[in-house]
Design a protein around this motif. Structure first.
Motif, PDB file in Angstrom:
ATOM      1  N   GLY B  31       0.800  -1.221   0.000  1.00  0.00           N
ATOM      2  CA  GLY B  31       0.000   0.000   0.000  1.00  0.00           C
ATOM      3  C   GLY B  31       0.834   1.274   0.000  1.00  0.00           C
ATOM      4  O   GLY B  31       0.488   2.244  -0.671  1.00  0.00           O
ATOM      5  N   HIS B  32       1.931   1.266   0.757  1.00  0.00           N
ATOM      6  CA  HIS B  32       2.760   2.471   0.873  1.00  0.00           C
ATOM      7  C   HIS B  32       4.120   2.343   0.197  1.00  0.00           C
ATOM      8  O   HIS B  32       4.925   3.273   0.234  1.00  0.00           O
ATOM      9  CB  HIS B  32       2.999   2.817   2.350  1.00  0.00           C
ATOM     10  N   SER B  33       4.403   1.179  -0.336  1.00  0.00           N
ATOM     11  CA  SER B  33       5.728   0.939  -0.931  1.00  0.00           C
ATOM     12  C   SER B  33       5.646  -0.135  -2.017  1.00  0.00           C
ATOM     13  O   SER B  33       4.650  -0.856  -2.123  1.00  0.00           O
ATOM     14  CB  SER B  33       6.718   0.490   0.161  1.00  0.00           C
ATOM     15  N   ILE B  34       6.725  -0.197  -2.784  1.00  0.00           N
ATOM     16  CA  ILE B  34       6.861  -1.243  -3.812  1.00  0.00           C
ATOM     17  C   ILE B  34       8.157  -1.986  -3.502  1.00  0.00           C
ATOM     18  O   ILE B  34       9.181  -1.347  -3.223  1.00  0.00           O
ATOM     19  CB  ILE B  34       6.982  -0.653  -5.239  1.00  0.00           C
ATOM     20  N   ALA B  35       8.105  -3.318  -3.546  1.00  0.00           N
ATOM     21  CA  ALA B  35       9.323  -4.100  -3.291  1.00  0.00           C
ATOM     22  C   ALA B  35       9.881  -4.637  -4.599  1.00  0.00           C
ATOM     23  O   ALA B  35       9.143  -5.186  -5.433  1.00  0.00           O
ATOM     24  CB  ALA B  35       9.012  -5.249  -2.343  1.00  0.00           C
ATOM     25  N   PHE B  36      11.176  -4.448  -4.770  1.00  0.00           N
ATOM     26  CA  PHE B  36      11.875  -4.922  -5.966  1.00  0.00           C
ATOM     27  C   PHE B  36      12.950  -5.930  -5.551  1.00  0.00           C
ATOM     28  O   PHE B  36      13.526  -5.797  -4.470  1.00  0.00           O
ATOM     29  CB  PHE B  36      12.584  -3.755  -6.674  1.00  0.00           C
ATOM     30  N   LEU B  37      13.221  -6.881  -6.431  1.00  0.00           N
ATOM     31  CA  LEU B  37      14.398  -7.705  -6.190  1.00  0.00           C
ATOM     32  C   LEU B  37      15.609  -6.808  -6.437  1.00  0.00           C
ATOM     33  O   LEU B  37      15.615  -6.018  -7.399  1.00  0.00           O
ATOM     34  CB  LEU B  37      14.416  -8.914  -7.128  1.00  0.00           C
ATOM     35  N   GLY B  38      16.617  -6.894  -5.581  1.00  0.00           N
ATOM     36  CA  GLY B  38      17.811  -6.050  -5.733  1.00  0.00           C
ATOM     37  C   GLY B  38      18.376  -6.157  -7.147  1.00  0.00           C
ATOM     38  O   GLY B  38      18.294  -7.217  -7.774  1.00  0.00           O
ATOM     39  N   PRO B  39      18.980  -5.077  -7.658  1.00  0.00           N
ATOM     40  CA  PRO B  39      19.496  -5.081  -9.029  1.00  0.00           C
ATOM     41  C   PRO B  39      20.633  -6.076  -9.223  1.00  0.00           C
ATOM     42  O   PRO B  39      20.966  -6.443 -10.342  1.00  0.00           O
ATOM     43  CB  PRO B  39      19.979  -3.643  -9.227  1.00  0.00           C
ATOM     44  N   TRP B  40      21.238  -6.515  -8.129  1.00  0.00           N
ATOM     45  CA  TRP B  40      22.240  -7.585  -8.193  1.00  0.00           C
ATOM     46  C   TRP B  40      21.957  -8.523  -7.023  1.00  0.00           C
ATOM     47  O   TRP B  40      21.308  -8.139  -6.037  1.00  0.00           O
ATOM     48  CB  TRP B  40      23.665  -7.022  -8.139  1.00  0.00           C
ATOM     49  N   GLN B  41      22.409  -9.775  -7.157  1.00  0.00           N
ATOM     50  CA  GLN B  41      22.031 -10.799  -6.170  1.00  0.00           C
ATOM     51  C   GLN B  41      23.256 -11.487  -5.563  1.00  0.00           C
ATOM     52  O   GLN B  41      23.243 -12.705  -5.365  1.00  0.00           O
ATOM     53  CB  GLN B  41      21.082 -11.832  -6.812  1.00  0.00           C
ATOM     54  N   TYR B  42      24.264 -10.707  -5.268  1.00  0.00           N
ATOM     55  CA  TYR B  42      25.456 -11.269  -4.592  1.00  0.00           C
ATOM     56  C   TYR B  42      25.032 -11.928  -3.286  1.00  0.00           C
ATOM     57  O   TYR B  42      25.633 -12.892  -2.833  1.00  0.00           O
ATOM     58  CB  TYR B  42      26.431 -10.126  -4.329  1.00  0.00           C
ATOM     59  N   TYR B  43      23.998 -11.360  -2.674  1.00  0.00           N
ATOM     60  CA  TYR B  43      23.377 -11.944  -1.475  1.00  0.00           C
ATOM     61  C   TYR B  43      21.976 -12.380  -1.887  1.00  0.00           C
ATOM     62  O   TYR B  43      21.040 -11.570  -1.863  1.00  0.00           O
ATOM     63  CB  TYR B  43      23.318 -10.914  -0.344  1.00  0.00           C
ATOM     64  N   PRO B  44      21.813 -13.648  -2.307  1.00  0.00           N
ATOM     65  CA  PRO B  44      20.528 -14.054  -2.892  1.00  0.00           C
ATOM     66  C   PRO B  44      19.344 -13.762  -1.959  1.00  0.00           C
ATOM     67  O   PRO B  44      19.370 -14.114  -0.776  1.00  0.00           O
ATOM     68  CB  PRO B  44      20.714 -15.554  -3.132  1.00  0.00           C
ATOM     69  N   PHE B 138      27.103 -15.761 -10.948  1.00  0.00           N
ATOM     70  CA  PHE B 138      26.441 -17.028 -10.623  1.00  0.00           C
ATOM     71  C   PHE B 138      25.093 -16.755  -9.941  1.00  0.00           C
ATOM     72  O   PHE B 138      24.065 -17.331 -10.301  1.00  0.00           O
ATOM     73  CB  PHE B 138      27.336 -17.873  -9.709  1.00  0.00           C
ATOM     74  N   CYS B 139      25.112 -15.860  -8.961  1.00  0.00           N
ATOM     75  CA  CYS B 139      23.892 -15.592  -8.186  1.00  0.00           C
ATOM     76  C   CYS B 139      22.799 -14.946  -9.035  1.00  0.00           C
ATOM     77  O   CYS B 139      21.613 -15.055  -8.730  1.00  0.00           O
ATOM     78  CB  CYS B 139      24.203 -14.708  -6.978  1.00  0.00           C
ATOM     79  N   GLU B 140      23.208 -14.288 -10.104  1.00  0.00           N
ATOM     80  CA  GLU B 140      22.266 -13.581 -10.976  1.00  0.00           C
ATOM     81  C   GLU B 140      21.271 -14.539 -11.637  1.00  0.00           C
ATOM     82  O   GLU B 140      20.147 -14.161 -11.956  1.00  0.00           O
ATOM     83  CB  GLU B 140      23.080 -12.837 -12.043  1.00  0.00           C
ATOM     84  N   ARG B 141      21.679 -15.792 -11.794  1.00  0.00           N
ATOM     85  CA  ARG B 141      20.849 -16.753 -12.538  1.00  0.00           C
ATOM     86  C   ARG B 141      19.517 -17.073 -11.881  1.00  0.00           C
ATOM     87  O   ARG B 141      18.577 -17.501 -12.527  1.00  0.00           O
ATOM     88  CB  ARG B 141      21.616 -18.074 -12.702  1.00  0.00           C
ATOM     89  N   GLY B 142      19.469 -16.904 -10.557  1.00  0.00           N
ATOM     90  CA  GLY B 142      18.262 -17.361  -9.865  1.00  0.00           C
ATOM     91  C   GLY B 142      17.159 -16.324  -9.719  1.00  0.00           C
ATOM     92  O   GLY B 142      16.188 -16.560  -9.003  1.00  0.00           O
ATOM     93  N   ARG B 143      17.257 -15.196 -10.399  1.00  0.00           N
ATOM     94  CA  ARG B 143      16.318 -14.081 -10.178  1.00  0.00           C
ATOM     95  C   ARG B 143      14.847 -14.462 -10.304  1.00  0.00           C
ATOM     96  O   ARG B 143      14.055 -14.220  -9.399  1.00  0.00           O
ATOM     97  CB  ARG B 143      16.592 -12.937 -11.166  1.00  0.00           C
ATOM     98  N   ASP B 144      14.479 -15.042 -11.456  1.00  0.00           N
ATOM     99  CA  ASP B 144      13.052 -15.287 -11.708  1.00  0.00           C
ATOM    100  C   ASP B 144      12.467 -16.243 -10.674  1.00  0.00           C
ATOM    101  O   ASP B 144      11.369 -16.039 -10.161  1.00  0.00           O
ATOM    102  CB  ASP B 144      12.847 -15.830 -13.124  1.00  0.00           C
ATOM    103  N   LYS B 145      13.215 -17.276 -10.360  1.00  0.00           N
ATOM    104  CA  LYS B 145      12.725 -18.264  -9.397  1.00  0.00           C
ATOM    105  C   LYS B 145      12.560 -17.633  -8.012  1.00  0.00           C
ATOM    106  O   LYS B 145      11.586 -17.872  -7.306  1.00  0.00           O
ATOM    107  CB  LYS B 145      13.713 -19.436  -9.339  1.00  0.00           C
ATOM    108  N   LEU B 146      13.537 -16.798  -7.642  1.00  0.00           N
ATOM    109  CA  LEU B 146      13.466 -16.112  -6.344  1.00  0.00           C
ATOM    110  C   LEU B 146      12.206 -15.253  -6.245  1.00  0.00           C
ATOM    111  O   LEU B 146      11.490 -15.278  -5.235  1.00  0.00           O
ATOM    112  CB  LEU B 146      14.688 -15.202  -6.161  1.00  0.00           C
TER     113      LEU B 146
END
Lengths: 158, 158
Positions: B31-44, B138-146
């Motif tokens: 309602g007050h914010s939007i959550a995005f997956l971080g632009p990089w996923q070094y910390y998945p 390597f960590c970048e690959r899992g974005r969609d699944k995450l």
């Protein structure tokens, strides 16, 4: 210690014994937290707001308790803002070393070294950097006055 | 854009146009914010919760609005916690580059490199460190699944 304390937690110990701390450390006693002047003042006005209870994640507590705690963090931040007039305050609860909720409030100034980066990047090499060490030592001198001014500001709003 | 937006703020622009973002970025519309997956996923699992309004300090808003925002940050943190099971989450709103309220939520694992330090220390030399670059890629690959897993978790609680 009461039921909300963890025997091995240094911050539980600190909030339990805070009244025995030196005058150069305690800033304010809030209902759900205690505010301390940061142990170092490389960024003058740096404070830490420590929850009285052993909370380790933001979602562990009720919305009402979280709200009360964040109101206190905001109040401390506002006092810092009034006293040192930063361009921005950094709000950080990391907990990598001590998970117990403690919010670092770093006032960041226009003329800060590395002003676009997190404070941890600037401080990483401080032990081997004489210029940074000198800044750290210089900023240390203003502790007592800073605490008095922060308390004056909080007194007005309470 | 509406009255609460700042024309030159990249995060105002982002929350206003978020529906046009790629599927590999948007996690949840609160309602007050939007959550995005971080632009990089070094910390998945790293996510950023961006306030819909242009807020630049925690004390600028009412207690009720702050509480609603922090409830959303907590809800996002809980979903991250359920999916990647970290030892601790780091909560950070710095704003040195973009002051608009955005909470970085970094899930920190037991086997993280530099696990006792802030993420910024670890990442500072990434461009010149092949091992770190390899981890980042390597960590970048899992974005969609995450994103799918985080949404599944948030769906259950809403």
């Amino acid at each position: 210690m009461d039921d909300s304390c963890m025997p091995s937690c240094p911050l539980c110990d600190k909030v339990f014994h805070y009244q025995a701390l030196s005058a150069g450390e305690l800033v304010w006693e809030f209902g759900h937290s205690i505010a301390f002047l940061g142990p170092w003042q490389y960024y003058p006005g740096y404070c830490i707001v420590v929850a009285r209870k052993h909370i380790t994640e933001l979602f562990e507590i009720s919305s009402a308790e979280r709200s009360a705690l964040m109101d206190e963090v905001a109040e401390m931040a506002e006092a810092i803002h009034q006293i040192v007039k930063p361009r921005k305050i950094n709000y950080e609860w990391l907990g990598n070393q001590v998970p117990h909720m403690h919010w670092h409030l770093f006032p960041r100034q226009e003329n800060d070294p590395n002003k676009l980066k997190a404070v941890w990047v600037e401080l990483e090499d401080i032990e081997s950097n004489p210029e940074k060490k000198a800044r750290m030592e210089f900023c240390e001198r203003g502790r007592d006055k800073l605490i008095q001014r922060l308390r004056g500001c909080l007194n007005k709003s309470n």
